[in-house]
Design a protein around this motif. Structure first.
Motif, PDB file in Angstrom:
ATOM      1  N   GLY A 155       0.228   2.601   3.570  1.00 17.20           N
ATOM      2  CA  GLY A 155      -0.724   2.722   4.841  1.00 17.20           C
ATOM      3  C   GLY A 155      -0.407   4.340   5.442  1.00 17.20           C
ATOM      4  O   GLY A 155      -0.664   4.809   6.261  1.00 17.20           O
ATOM      5  N   LEU A 156       0.847   4.072   5.407  1.00 19.66           N
ATOM      6  CA  LEU A 156       1.315   5.434   5.919  1.00 19.66           C
ATOM      7  C   LEU A 156       1.582   6.806   4.957  1.00 19.66           C
ATOM      8  O   LEU A 156       1.123   7.269   5.534  1.00 19.66           O
ATOM      9  N   VAL A 157       2.413   6.226   3.518  1.00 20.71           N
ATOM     10  CA  VAL A 157       3.031   7.722   2.342  1.00 20.71           C
ATOM     11  C   VAL A 157       1.301   8.069   2.574  1.00 20.71           C
ATOM     12  O   VAL A 157       1.484   9.477   2.032  1.00 20.71           O
ATOM     13  N   MET A 158       0.795   7.583   1.484  1.00 24.59           N
ATOM     14  CA  MET A 158      -0.700   8.045   0.906  1.00 24.59           C
ATOM     15  C   MET A 158      -1.266   8.778   1.993  1.00 24.59           C
ATOM     16  O   MET A 158      -2.151   9.199   1.544  1.00 24.59           O
ATOM     17  N   ILE A 204      -5.654  12.330  -5.435  1.00 24.34           N
ATOM     18  CA  ILE A 204      -4.600  11.089  -5.335  1.00 24.34           C
ATOM     19  C   ILE A 204      -4.372  10.152  -5.876  1.00 24.34           C
ATOM     20  O   ILE A 204      -3.387   9.332  -5.824  1.00 24.34           O
ATOM     21  N   LEU A 205      -5.643  10.147  -7.003  1.00 24.08           N
ATOM     22  CA  LEU A 205      -5.167   7.828  -7.268  1.00 24.08           C
ATOM     23  C   LEU A 205      -4.412   8.436  -8.856  1.00 24.08           C
ATOM     24  O   LEU A 205      -4.011   7.019  -8.699  1.00 24.08           O
ATOM     25  N   ILE A 206      -3.746   9.571  -9.365  1.00 29.24           N
ATOM     26  CA  ILE A 206      -2.831   9.217 -10.579  1.00 29.24           C
ATOM     27  C   ILE A 206      -1.887   9.202 -10.494  1.00 29.24           C
ATOM     28  O   ILE A 206      -1.210   7.916 -10.705  1.00 29.24           O
ATOM     29  N   PRO A 207      -1.088   9.687  -9.216  1.00 27.51           N
ATOM     30  CA  PRO A 207       0.106   9.098  -8.674  1.00 27.51           C
ATOM     31  C   PRO A 207       0.630   7.639  -7.600  1.00 27.51           C
ATOM     32  O   PRO A 207       1.389   6.445  -8.149  1.00 27.51           O
ATOM     33  N   LEU A 208      -0.414   7.011  -7.171  1.00 29.08           N
ATOM     34  CA  LEU A 208      -0.641   5.562  -6.755  1.00 29.08           C
ATOM     35  C   LEU A 208      -0.908   4.631  -7.729  1.00 29.08           C
ATOM     36  O   LEU A 208      -0.199   3.592  -8.489  1.00 29.08           O
ATOM     37  N   THR A 241      -9.051  -2.066  -2.442  1.00 30.49           N
ATOM     38  CA  THR A 241      -9.101  -1.766  -0.732  1.00 30.49           C
ATOM     39  C   THR A 241      -8.183  -0.078  -0.673  1.00 30.49           C
ATOM     40  O   THR A 241      -8.228   0.479   0.516  1.00 30.49           O
ATOM     41  N   SER A 242      -6.993  -0.096  -1.149  1.00 27.55           N
ATOM     42  CA  SER A 242      -6.280   1.280  -1.411  1.00 27.55           C
ATOM     43  C   SER A 242      -6.956   2.426  -1.176  1.00 27.55           C
ATOM     44  O   SER A 242      -6.837   3.388  -0.600  1.00 27.55           O
ATOM     45  N   ALA A 243      -7.984   2.292  -2.322  1.00 25.04           N
ATOM     46  CA  ALA A 243      -9.105   3.201  -2.773  1.00 25.04           C
ATOM     47  C   ALA A 243      -9.352   3.645  -1.850  1.00 25.04           C
ATOM     48  O   ALA A 243      -9.080   4.856  -1.823  1.00 25.04           O
ATOM     49  N   VAL A 244      -9.993   2.699  -1.353  1.00 27.56           N
ATOM     50  CA  VAL A 244     -11.275   2.752   0.176  1.00 27.56           C
ATOM     51  C   VAL A 244     -10.240   3.462   1.153  1.00 27.56           C
ATOM     52  O   VAL A 244     -11.634   4.544   2.043  1.00 27.56           O
ATOM     53  N   TYR A 245      -9.241   2.789   1.669  1.00 32.47           N
ATOM     54  CA  TYR A 245      -8.575   3.547   2.465  1.00 32.47           C
ATOM     55  C   TYR A 245      -8.193   5.112   2.549  1.00 32.47           C
ATOM     56  O   TYR A 245      -7.973   5.738   3.438  1.00 32.47           O
TER      57      TYR A 245
END
Length: 489
Positions: A155-158, A204-208, A241-245
């Motif tokens: 929520g904050l860093v990404m 950006i999904l790679i590090p996540l 949900t995180s990917a959509v965010y």
């Protein structure tokens, strides 16, 4: 052509310092989150929950020796179970009440001897669910990005990293003249914009993905945590949900970047937007909004309770009628005495229950209102959605209270059903002498069990999930329209 743009964007992003920074930061934070969870946080809370529920079961078993005593003393405290997905969203659970207190408070007795009559009786106040007053700490139910969980990391860093990946996607190429050269080829603007988004999104999904994978490996390797199939499904939904965010901030970055001819200006505007909507609004707007829905203080509630009790005492004790007729402890007791005392004690219990329920409902209404206000921030929407899916936070606490209230009625129905099966009982609820005095099979007593299924959690998150998807689509359309109308030079 679009995949050529995507590959170029991915290769460009992979060689940038921002990618390395994101990868290292997310990996370190995710590993720290998992280690703290399995080494300290979760074992401690599980131990506390196990000890509390064990004592509650032992207490309930002792009460089962007499149905009348069981009815008056009640089932004891009801405890909120610990979600194994707390490492994803803590939801300020440490600051929210972990139980509903179901024990009666205080014992009472009176002895009176006058020329006209003699009276002696000892009783306990009938049980009613009570709520620890830390529920009034409404700010614990509002966004507060201070816990090292997925909500903080994503929520904050990404979200911050997402704007770093896109702030110069268009304005930077406009500065260097690369954009005009690209547009000189037979490629549409929609293709260019979509290619840049997909490239940034996949990068950006790679590090996540790596960070989450490390996190789940550590959590799953712990013998203390065993996730069910439904919980793994919720983890998958949280990842989507995180990917959509994250896509919301990528589209926001592309939208702002298309409005400026220099990357420094777009970065400045994006940082301002990020600070307002991710940091300031979630942590301050809710506190301000809570002032619009005032909740009575605990002292006011106490005054209301005392006023109701005084009115009940005045009405029932007028002319010593409550004592002159006889005592419920007489052998055998008079049925009219039992009914009179049952009315008196039940009215006291109902007055306390209704007053406390109303107070708690107002607290819930206040938190609901403040959460609606803070939903103008995508960070708040994301936090509420993930908390609902993880089974933590205010949404979970509210469901816990609602299930405790349903259990209260289930327990009452059980007592009355058991009492009807005893022909020797006076069938007067709720005074212990008016109910069956026989023991109750312990296994037949309904036990409180909190339900937290995939369907329940998904239903609780449905509104916030729809808001996140709608916001992503809205920013996609805004970025597309802005790029279509912008000058490529």
């Amino acid at each position: 052509m679009i995949w050529h743009i995507v590959k170029r964007e991915i290769l460009d992003n992979l060689t940038r310092f921002r990618f390395a920074l994101t990868l290292i930061l997310v990996m370190v934070l995710m590993v720290m989150n998992a280690v703290i969870f399995v080494s300290n946080q979760y074992p401690r809370r599980i131990a506390e929950y196990s000890e509390d529920t064990h004592k509650a079961v032992e207490s309930l078993e002792k009460k089962s020796s007499n149905l009348g005593e069981l009815a008056v003393k009640g089932p004891g405290n009801l405890y909120k179970s610990v979600s194994p997905l707390t490492f994803i969203a803590t939801g300020e659970d440490a600051n929210l009440p972990k139980r509903v207190e179901g024990a009666p408070s205080g014992g009472y007795g009176i002895g009176m001897t006058t020329p006209d009559f003699s009276f002696s009786y000892s009783w306990s106040a009938n049980w009613w669910p009570q709520y620890p007053q830390d529920t009034s700490r409404k700010n614990d139910s509002l966004p507060n990005f201070t816990e090292l969980d997925w909500v903080f990391i994503i929520g904050l860093v990404m979200s911050f990293m997402a704007i770093l990946f896109t702030y110069d996607a268009i304005s930077g190429e406009r500065e260097t003249g690369t954009l005009s050269l690209l547009m000189a080829n037979s490629v549409s603007r929609a293709t260019v914009l979509l290619g840049k988004f997909i490239g940034a999104f996949l990068t950006i999904l790679i590090p996540l993905f790596i960070g989450i994978l490390l996190n789940l490996m550590i959590v799953n390797a712990s013998r203390l945590v065993s996730l069910s199939g439904g919980e793994w499904a919720r983890v998958g939904i949280i990842f989507v949900t995180s990917a959509v965010y994250i896509s919301i901030f990528l589209w926001l970055g592309l939208f702002i970047s298309s409005q400026f001819s220099d990357s420094s200006s777009s970065l400045l505007i994006l940082l301002l937007i990020w600070i307002v909507f991710v940091v300031l609004i979630p942590n301050t707007m809710g506190v301000l909004a809570s002032g619009f829905k005032q909740v009575p203080s605990r002292s006011e509630i106490s005054r209301i309770e005392k006023a109701k009790e005084a009115e009940i005492d005045t009405r029932h004790k007028e002319g010593n009628k409550l004592y002159r007729t006889g005592s419920p402890s007489d052998t055998p007791p008079k049925i009219e005495v039992l009914r009179m005392w049952a009315d008196y004690l039940n009215e006291h219990a109902d007055a306390k229950r209704s007053t406390n329920d109303e107070h708690l409902n107002k607290q819930f209404a206040q938190v609901d209102f403040t959460q609606q206000i803070t939903r103008i921030s995508p960070a708040s929407i994301y936090k509420y959605a993930v908390e609902s899916l993880a089974g933590t936070g205010f949404a979970r606490h509210k469901r816990f209270i609602q299930q405790a209230r349903r259990y209260r009625q289930q327990f009452i129905d059980f007592i009355q059903s058991e009492d009807r099966g005893d022909n020797e009982s006076y069938h007067v609820y709720l005074v212990k002498e008016g109910l069956s005095q026989k023991p109750v099979p312990f296994n037949s007593i309904p036990k409180f069990s909190e339900k937290l299924t995939l369907g329940i959690t998904f239903k609780g998150a449905a509104l916030d999930l729809m808001l996140l998807v709608s916001l992503a689509l809205l920013l996609f359309m805004a970025a597309s329209l802005a790029f279509m109308r912008s000058d490529v030079k």
